[in-house]
Design a protein around this motif. Structure first.
Motif, PDB file in Angstrom:
ATOM      1  N   ASN A 172       3.569 -29.370 -25.255  1.00  0.00           N
ATOM      2  CA  ASN A 172       4.381 -30.361 -24.552  1.00  0.00           C
ATOM      3  C   ASN A 172       3.626 -31.052 -23.418  1.00  0.00           C
ATOM      4  O   ASN A 172       3.783 -32.251 -23.207  1.00  0.00           O
ATOM      5  N   SER A 173       2.808 -30.311 -22.679  1.00  0.00           N
ATOM      6  CA  SER A 173       2.050 -30.924 -21.585  1.00  0.00           C
ATOM      7  C   SER A 173       1.041 -31.924 -22.126  1.00  0.00           C
ATOM      8  O   SER A 173       0.858 -33.013 -21.563  1.00  0.00           O
ATOM      9  N   ALA A 174       0.372 -31.560 -23.221  1.00  0.00           N
ATOM     10  CA  ALA A 174      -0.574 -32.494 -23.843  1.00  0.00           C
ATOM     11  C   ALA A 174       0.147 -33.720 -24.378  1.00  0.00           C
ATOM     12  O   ALA A 174      -0.355 -34.849 -24.277  1.00  0.00           O
ATOM     13  N   ILE A 175       1.322 -33.514 -24.951  1.00  0.00           N
ATOM     14  CA  ILE A 175       2.108 -34.629 -25.483  1.00  0.00           C
ATOM     15  C   ILE A 175       2.499 -35.592 -24.362  1.00  0.00           C
ATOM     16  O   ILE A 175       2.397 -36.818 -24.502  1.00  0.00           O
ATOM     17  N   ALA A 176       2.933 -35.046 -23.225  1.00  0.00           N
ATOM     18  CA  ALA A 176       3.288 -35.899 -22.084  1.00  0.00           C
ATOM     19  C   ALA A 176       2.074 -36.673 -21.591  1.00  0.00           C
ATOM     20  O   ALA A 176       2.154 -37.876 -21.317  1.00  0.00           O
ATOM     21  N   ALA A 177       0.921 -35.989 -21.491  1.00  0.00           N
ATOM     22  CA  ALA A 177      -0.288 -36.659 -21.013  1.00  0.00           C
ATOM     23  C   ALA A 177      -0.726 -37.765 -21.967  1.00  0.00           C
ATOM     24  O   ALA A 177      -1.102 -38.868 -21.539  1.00  0.00           O
ATOM     25  N   ARG A 182      -0.816 -44.283 -22.495  1.00  0.00           N
ATOM     26  CA  ARG A 182      -0.501 -45.634 -22.982  1.00  0.00           C
ATOM     27  C   ARG A 182      -0.601 -46.662 -21.857  1.00  0.00           C
ATOM     28  O   ARG A 182      -0.926 -47.826 -22.101  1.00  0.00           O
ATOM     29  N   ASP A 183      -0.273 -46.238 -20.633  1.00  0.00           N
ATOM     30  CA  ASP A 183      -0.294 -47.156 -19.501  1.00  0.00           C
ATOM     31  C   ASP A 183      -1.338 -46.795 -18.455  1.00  0.00           C
ATOM     32  O   ASP A 183      -1.570 -47.578 -17.529  1.00  0.00           O
ATOM     33  N   HIS A 184      -1.944 -45.621 -18.546  1.00  0.00           N
ATOM     34  CA  HIS A 184      -2.871 -45.174 -17.513  1.00  0.00           C
ATOM     35  C   HIS A 184      -4.211 -44.791 -18.131  1.00  0.00           C
ATOM     36  O   HIS A 184      -4.262 -44.018 -19.092  1.00  0.00           O
ATOM     37  N   ASP A 185      -5.281 -45.323 -17.573  1.00  0.00           N
ATOM     38  CA  ASP A 185      -6.621 -45.037 -18.101  1.00  0.00           C
ATOM     39  C   ASP A 185      -6.991 -43.569 -17.949  1.00  0.00           C
ATOM     40  O   ASP A 185      -7.734 -43.023 -18.769  1.00  0.00           O
ATOM     41  N   ARG A 186      -6.494 -42.932 -16.889  1.00  0.00           N
ATOM     42  CA  ARG A 186      -6.815 -41.538 -16.614  1.00  0.00           C
ATOM     43  C   ARG A 186      -5.550 -40.779 -16.248  1.00  0.00           C
ATOM     44  O   ARG A 186      -4.744 -41.260 -15.440  1.00  0.00           O
ATOM     45  N   VAL A 187      -5.404 -39.593 -16.837  1.00  0.00           N
ATOM     46  CA  VAL A 187      -4.261 -38.710 -16.563  1.00  0.00           C
ATOM     47  C   VAL A 187      -4.812 -37.319 -16.277  1.00  0.00           C
ATOM     48  O   VAL A 187      -5.754 -36.869 -16.945  1.00  0.00           O
ATOM     49  N   GLY A 273      -4.063 -42.172 -12.842  1.00  0.00           N
ATOM     50  CA  GLY A 273      -2.926 -43.056 -12.643  1.00  0.00           C
ATOM     51  C   GLY A 273      -1.613 -42.298 -12.621  1.00  0.00           C
ATOM     52  O   GLY A 273      -0.634 -42.737 -12.014  1.00  0.00           O
ATOM     53  N   ALA A 274      -1.569 -41.142 -13.288  1.00  0.00           N
ATOM     54  CA  ALA A 274      -0.368 -40.312 -13.342  1.00  0.00           C
ATOM     55  C   ALA A 274      -0.811 -38.875 -13.602  1.00  0.00           C
ATOM     56  O   ALA A 274      -1.937 -38.619 -14.029  1.00  0.00           O
ATOM     57  N   ILE A 275       0.086 -37.925 -13.340  1.00  0.00           N
ATOM     58  CA  ILE A 275      -0.236 -36.520 -13.531  1.00  0.00           C
ATOM     59  C   ILE A 275       0.848 -35.829 -14.347  1.00  0.00           C
ATOM     60  O   ILE A 275       2.001 -36.277 -14.398  1.00  0.00           O
ATOM     61  N   VAL A 276       0.438 -34.738 -14.987  1.00  0.00           N
ATOM     62  CA  VAL A 276       1.363 -33.810 -15.625  1.00  0.00           C
ATOM     63  C   VAL A 276       1.213 -32.477 -14.918  1.00  0.00           C
ATOM     64  O   VAL A 276       0.094 -31.967 -14.765  1.00  0.00           O
ATOM     65  N   ILE A 277       2.320 -31.914 -14.469  1.00  0.00           N
ATOM     66  CA  ILE A 277       2.324 -30.593 -13.856  1.00  0.00           C
ATOM     67  C   ILE A 277       2.866 -29.618 -14.886  1.00  0.00           C
ATOM     68  O   ILE A 277       4.042 -29.685 -15.257  1.00  0.00           O
ATOM     69  N   ALA A 278       2.005 -28.734 -15.385  1.00  0.00           N
ATOM     70  CA  ALA A 278       2.426 -27.690 -16.321  1.00  0.00           C
ATOM     71  C   ALA A 278       2.908 -26.520 -15.476  1.00  0.00           C
ATOM     72  O   ALA A 278       2.116 -25.731 -14.960  1.00  0.00           O
ATOM     73  N   LEU A 279       4.226 -26.425 -15.319  1.00  0.00           N
ATOM     74  CA  LEU A 279       4.825 -25.512 -14.354  1.00  0.00           C
ATOM     75  C   LEU A 279       5.156 -24.166 -14.980  1.00  0.00           C
ATOM     76  O   LEU A 279       6.078 -24.052 -15.791  1.00  0.00           O
ATOM     77  N   GLY A 280       4.421 -23.146 -14.579  1.00  0.00           N
ATOM     78  CA  GLY A 280       4.747 -21.786 -14.982  1.00  0.00           C
ATOM     79  C   GLY A 280       5.350 -21.034 -13.819  1.00  0.00           C
ATOM     80  O   GLY A 280       4.727 -20.930 -12.749  1.00  0.00           O
ATOM     81  N   VAL A 340       8.759 -34.060  -0.587  1.00  0.00           N
ATOM     82  CA  VAL A 340       7.479 -34.630  -0.150  1.00  0.00           C
ATOM     83  C   VAL A 340       7.034 -35.800  -1.020  1.00  0.00           C
ATOM     84  O   VAL A 340       6.377 -36.719  -0.547  1.00  0.00           O
ATOM     85  N   HIS A 341       7.414 -35.804  -2.291  1.00  0.00           N
ATOM     86  CA  HIS A 341       6.822 -36.723  -3.266  1.00  0.00           C
ATOM     87  C   HIS A 341       7.104 -38.181  -2.944  1.00  0.00           C
ATOM     88  O   HIS A 341       8.251 -38.590  -2.793  1.00  0.00           O
ATOM     89  N   ARG A 342       6.033 -38.931  -2.843  1.00  0.00           N
ATOM     90  CA  ARG A 342       6.117 -40.375  -2.680  1.00  0.00           C
ATOM     91  C   ARG A 342       5.069 -40.993  -3.593  1.00  0.00           C
ATOM     92  O   ARG A 342       3.908 -40.555  -3.593  1.00  0.00           O
ATOM     93  N   VAL A 343       5.442 -41.997  -4.330  1.00  0.00           N
ATOM     94  CA  VAL A 343       4.475 -42.687  -5.190  1.00  0.00           C
ATOM     95  C   VAL A 343       4.025 -43.947  -4.464  1.00  0.00           C
ATOM     96  O   VAL A 343       4.809 -44.856  -4.231  1.00  0.00           O
ATOM     97  N   VAL A 344       2.756 -43.938  -4.089  1.00  0.00           N
ATOM     98  CA  VAL A 344       2.205 -45.092  -3.376  1.00  0.00           C
ATOM     99  C   VAL A 344       2.033 -46.273  -4.321  1.00  0.00           C
ATOM    100  O   VAL A 344       2.322 -47.409  -3.991  1.00  0.00           O
ATOM    101  N   LYS A 345       1.571 -45.960  -5.551  1.00  0.00           N
ATOM    102  CA  LYS A 345       1.350 -47.014  -6.523  1.00  0.00           C
ATOM    103  C   LYS A 345       1.812 -46.522  -7.879  1.00  0.00           C
ATOM    104  O   LYS A 345       1.322 -45.519  -8.381  1.00  0.00           O
ATOM    105  N   ASN A 346       2.770 -47.180  -8.459  1.00  0.00           N
ATOM    106  CA  ASN A 346       3.259 -46.809  -9.787  1.00  0.00           C
ATOM    107  C   ASN A 346       3.121 -48.022 -10.692  1.00  0.00           C
ATOM    108  O   ASN A 346       4.077 -48.689 -11.045  1.00  0.00           O
ATOM    109  N   SER A 347       1.903 -48.357 -11.024  1.00  0.00           N
ATOM    110  CA  SER A 347       1.633 -49.529 -11.857  1.00  0.00           C
ATOM    111  C   SER A 347       0.550 -49.191 -12.849  1.00  0.00           C
ATOM    112  O   SER A 347      -0.109 -48.170 -12.757  1.00  0.00           O
ATOM    113  N   ARG A 348       0.341 -50.079 -13.800  1.00  0.00           N
ATOM    114  CA  ARG A 348      -0.679 -49.839 -14.824  1.00  0.00           C
ATOM    115  C   ARG A 348      -2.075 -49.920 -14.213  1.00  0.00           C
ATOM    116  O   ARG A 348      -2.350 -50.750 -13.365  1.00  0.00           O
ATOM    117  N   ASP A 349      -2.944 -49.040 -14.697  1.00  0.00           N
ATOM    118  CA  ASP A 349      -4.332 -49.060 -14.224  1.00  0.00           C
ATOM    119  C   ASP A 349      -5.001 -50.385 -14.588  1.00  0.00           C
ATOM    120  O   ASP A 349      -4.730 -50.935 -15.628  1.00  0.00           O
TER     121      ASP A 349
END
Length: 349
Positions: A172-177, A182-187, A273-280, A340-349
């Protein structure tokens, strides 16, 4: 924040589990999802059922041979005279480049790494809906949401491109990444489970567009044993794009957070551009696997530290087994992250 989950994910109800030579009830039970769902709602998240994405999310990271196996193996296995109630392999190849067997028994050994991922009539359907939850959470990010929590059950980070194991069938984490790509050059994927995310590492090990970072109990004497060592840095184009931070047994809050901050420095240098947190949540001091010693308050701090990356984030549920504090640990993490979470930039790379 949205909480993405489908009740169909609970239909997979495995019974068999062989651990250190002892047969035990499988701990990856549907009640985990009930506890985590209640905890997520307690944290103020809003439930959303994922739409049906078909095979597309799974096919983006898994081989067609493997997906065909998962869809059909239980029916084939059931035709064996005297077959066990669940598909559990009893033979494994010594390498991945040998001939591919035609028999159900041989294919089970080829595609299932261990005895903790038994397959029954409901397994593939539940795993697919779990993958849909991850994909849907990623779609929420791509549509502008700053963060989303995918309550993925069964979990996924031990699943390789063509191999199940460790309670996991579809990664699932790989699938999300992959969807975020599709919109981010680096995840970047940051895995904070008790166990190393060996399947996730394997899927992206030769790639430079997805950075994989994993904190986990040192595998020298802990599952998954063969992967998760600090020397594993990636290969080919992916060399330097994999970071493992193995921890001594019973590491508590401060040691875990110190290692996490080293991992987050690497993520910041990658500039995803975005992250996936694999939460255990199985890093808990009260988890039945007992490998690490993170407190409930520690999970809040973990959430806070991850939120400081200020990147759009898909949080994918991985491990965490039933204890008196399982739900509290999720609520604590989510409260820390959202505060705490704030997204400074949420746009396509």
């Amino acid at each position: 924040m949205k909480l993405v989950f489908d009740e169909a994910q609970k239909r997979h109800d495995p019974k068999f589990f062989l651990s250190s030579g002892a047969s035990k009830p499988n701990p990856e039970v549907p009640r985990r999802a009930d506890i985590l769902l209640a905890a997520g709602l307690d944290a103020g998240l809003e439930l959303e059922v994922p739409r049906d994405y078909g095979l597309d999310p799974a096919a983006s990271v898994h081989s067609p041979e493997y997906l065909d196996f998962l869809q059909n193996i239980f029916a084939r296995w059931s035709r064996i005279e005297g077959a066990s109630a669940e598909v559990v392999p009893n033979v494994h190849p010594d390498r991945r480049d040998g001939d591919y067997p035609a028999s159900a028994v041989g294919q089970a050994g080829y595609h299932v790494a261990d005895t903790s991922a038994p397959i029954n009539a409901e397994t593939f359907g539940s795993a697919l809906r779990s993958a849909h939850s991850a994909a849907h959470a990623a779609e929420l990010i791509l549509s502008g949401h700053p963060a989303a929590y995918a309550l993925c059950r069964p979990p996924g980070h031990h699943a390789f491109r063509d191999l199940a194991g460790g309670f996991c069938f579809l990664n699932n984490s790989a699938i999300a990444a992959q969807r975020l790509r599709r919109d981010h050059d680096r995840v970047a994927i940051i895995d904070v489970d008790l166990h190393h995310g060996n399947g996730t590492q394997g899927i992206f090990y030769a790639r430079d567009d997805v950075l994989t970072v994993s904190l986990h109990a040192d595998p020298v004497r802990f599952y998954p044993f063969f992967w998760g060592h600090a020397s594993e840095r990636g290969k080919d184009a992916g060399l330097g794009f994999n970071l493992n931070l193995p921890l001594p047994r019973h590491t508590a809050d401060d040691g875990f957070l110190s290692a996490l901050d080293r991992g987050l420095e690497r993520v910041a240098a990658f500039a995803p551009g975005a992250i996936v947190i694999a939460l255990g949540l199985d890093a808990s001091e009260h988890d039945p696997f007992g490998g690490l010693a993170v407190t409930t308050a520690g999970f809040q701090r973990i959430g806070e530290h991850l939120a400081r990356l200020e990147r759009p984030a898909v949080i994918v549920q991985e491990g965490g087994y039933i204890s008196e504090v399982l739900g509290q640990n999720l609520t604590s993490f989510l409260n820390g992250f959202t505060s705490v979470h704030r997204v400074v930039k949420n746009s396509r790379d």
